[in-house]
Enzyme design. Sequence first.
Site, PDB file in Angstrom:
ATOM      1  N   LYS A 161       0.639  -1.255  -0.192  1.00 24.66           N
ATOM      2  CA  LYS A 161       0.048  -0.077  -0.093  1.00 24.66           C
ATOM      3  C   LYS A 161       0.802   1.391   0.082  1.00 24.66           C
ATOM      4  O   LYS A 161       1.939   1.147   0.621  1.00 24.66           O
ATOM      5  CB  LYS A 161      -0.938  -0.003   1.046  1.00 24.66           C
ATOM      6  N   GLU A 176      -9.881  12.822  11.769  1.00 22.80           N
ATOM      7  CA  GLU A 176      -8.928  11.790  12.271  1.00 22.80           C
ATOM      8  C   GLU A 176      -8.178  12.049  13.476  1.00 22.80           C
ATOM      9  O   GLU A 176      -7.148  12.561  13.267  1.00 22.80           O
ATOM     10  CB  GLU A 176      -8.158  11.143  11.257  1.00 22.80           C
ATOM     11  N   GLU A 209      -7.998  -2.252   3.054  1.00 20.89           N
ATOM     12  CA  GLU A 209      -7.212  -1.462   3.456  1.00 20.89           C
ATOM     13  C   GLU A 209      -7.513  -0.608   5.149  1.00 20.89           C
ATOM     14  O   GLU A 209      -6.338  -0.451   5.586  1.00 20.89           O
ATOM     15  CB  GLU A 209      -7.596  -0.143   2.672  1.00 20.89           C
ATOM     16  N   GLU A 213     -11.719  10.609  -5.500  1.00 21.51           N
ATOM     17  CA  GLU A 213     -11.583  10.634  -4.426  1.00 21.51           C
ATOM     18  C   GLU A 213     -10.958  11.716  -3.822  1.00 21.51           C
ATOM     19  O   GLU A 213     -11.520  12.365  -2.971  1.00 21.51           O
ATOM     20  CB  GLU A 213     -10.893   9.332  -3.691  1.00 21.51           C
TER      21      GLU A 213
END
Length: 401
Positions: free
Chosen positions: A155, A205, A249, A385
């Site tokens: 990733k 977050e 993910e 995105e």
Amino acid sequence: MSTASQVATHVSPADPAHPSVGAATSLLDAYAPGDHFLATPGRTLLGRGSGRHVPHDERPLTQRVDATLAEALAAGQDAPVVIGAIPFDHTAAAALSVPASVRTAPPLASDPLIALPADLSAGVEWRIRPVPEPEVYGAGVAAAVARMWRGEFSKVVLARTLELTSDAPLDLPAMLQRLARRDPSGYTFALPTGPGRTLIGASPELLVSRRGTQVVANPLAGSTPRSADLAEDVRRAATLLESVKDLHEHAVVVDAVHQALAPHCNGLTVPARPTLIRTATMWHLSTTVTGTLRSLDTSALELAVALHPTPAVCGTPTQTARQVIAETEPFDRGFFTGVVGWGNAEGDGEWVVTIRCAEAEERTLRLYAGAGIVSASEPEAETAETAAKFRTFLSAVGAEL
């Protein structure tokens, strides 16, 4: 906008919230460029005055912060707090300070006045330059996916930027008002990062918080844009919850958070499946990890340093992902995907992942947005995105792609 001027001090996020109307929004209204503003679901902070800057030298960051807080205490400062930003590159200089004074109030979401709309400012003409161009970004995604299929890494998070330039000076207080009032339950910040430079944004977050022995982390990974149509919005949320790509993910990030916190905590609780959280523009897969600290000698900042960067902002393996980022992104991330937050001399604090943000200087804003790239990623979808993630800040300045 007129608000009450009374401000509560040293409010704990665990205390019952009975704020005076306007206690939190008065700090938002009082912000001026050069101040340290940070609003979290637990409190609202406004730091003012030069105070003490955390130096950049060979000592570990946590030692430098501890020493700066100790100096403030020794000088007679009551309950000093360090506030500021840490860059993505851990070897670069942080922008952390202990302001001369810090005013504290309950969270913005608990203040009824936060529901009032932000004042509309005069229209600004923006010149927008993408770096890199969307097609170049998509090609970078495709190249990374090809390398993953060859087994080089699993990733990487690739970002792109928008450079917004105006003929008029930036109105940072107005931008902050719009960001805070659009998502008052998130993490909104405006922090000086150098002479005439400000890091401003609204992140969803939480990297990690510590209050006494209680530790909380809230990794986000896997996301999809919101829709103005209610039925479509619900469909997108449900699809995200079942997306094999996004669930994988997310699991990688949660596992990394678990592994980083485990040496410092007892009884870590990690839910088996993620839930959803939403912002004004995005749905995110979310897992809240909780635990009990083994030693009060471990500060919130020490936990943040142990966690940063998670695969949610870098990739895995970390060093390989860092190299791919350096080879692919034609810009320095600076404080984007770093950490912003606060901490005190007792070790409590809240540290947040620096996303949905921009770096402001004179008449220029540099906006950042990234996407997690895995082997199942499609360049067009990842480019879309990032465009959706830009909307948080574009709406705050009245600009459109």
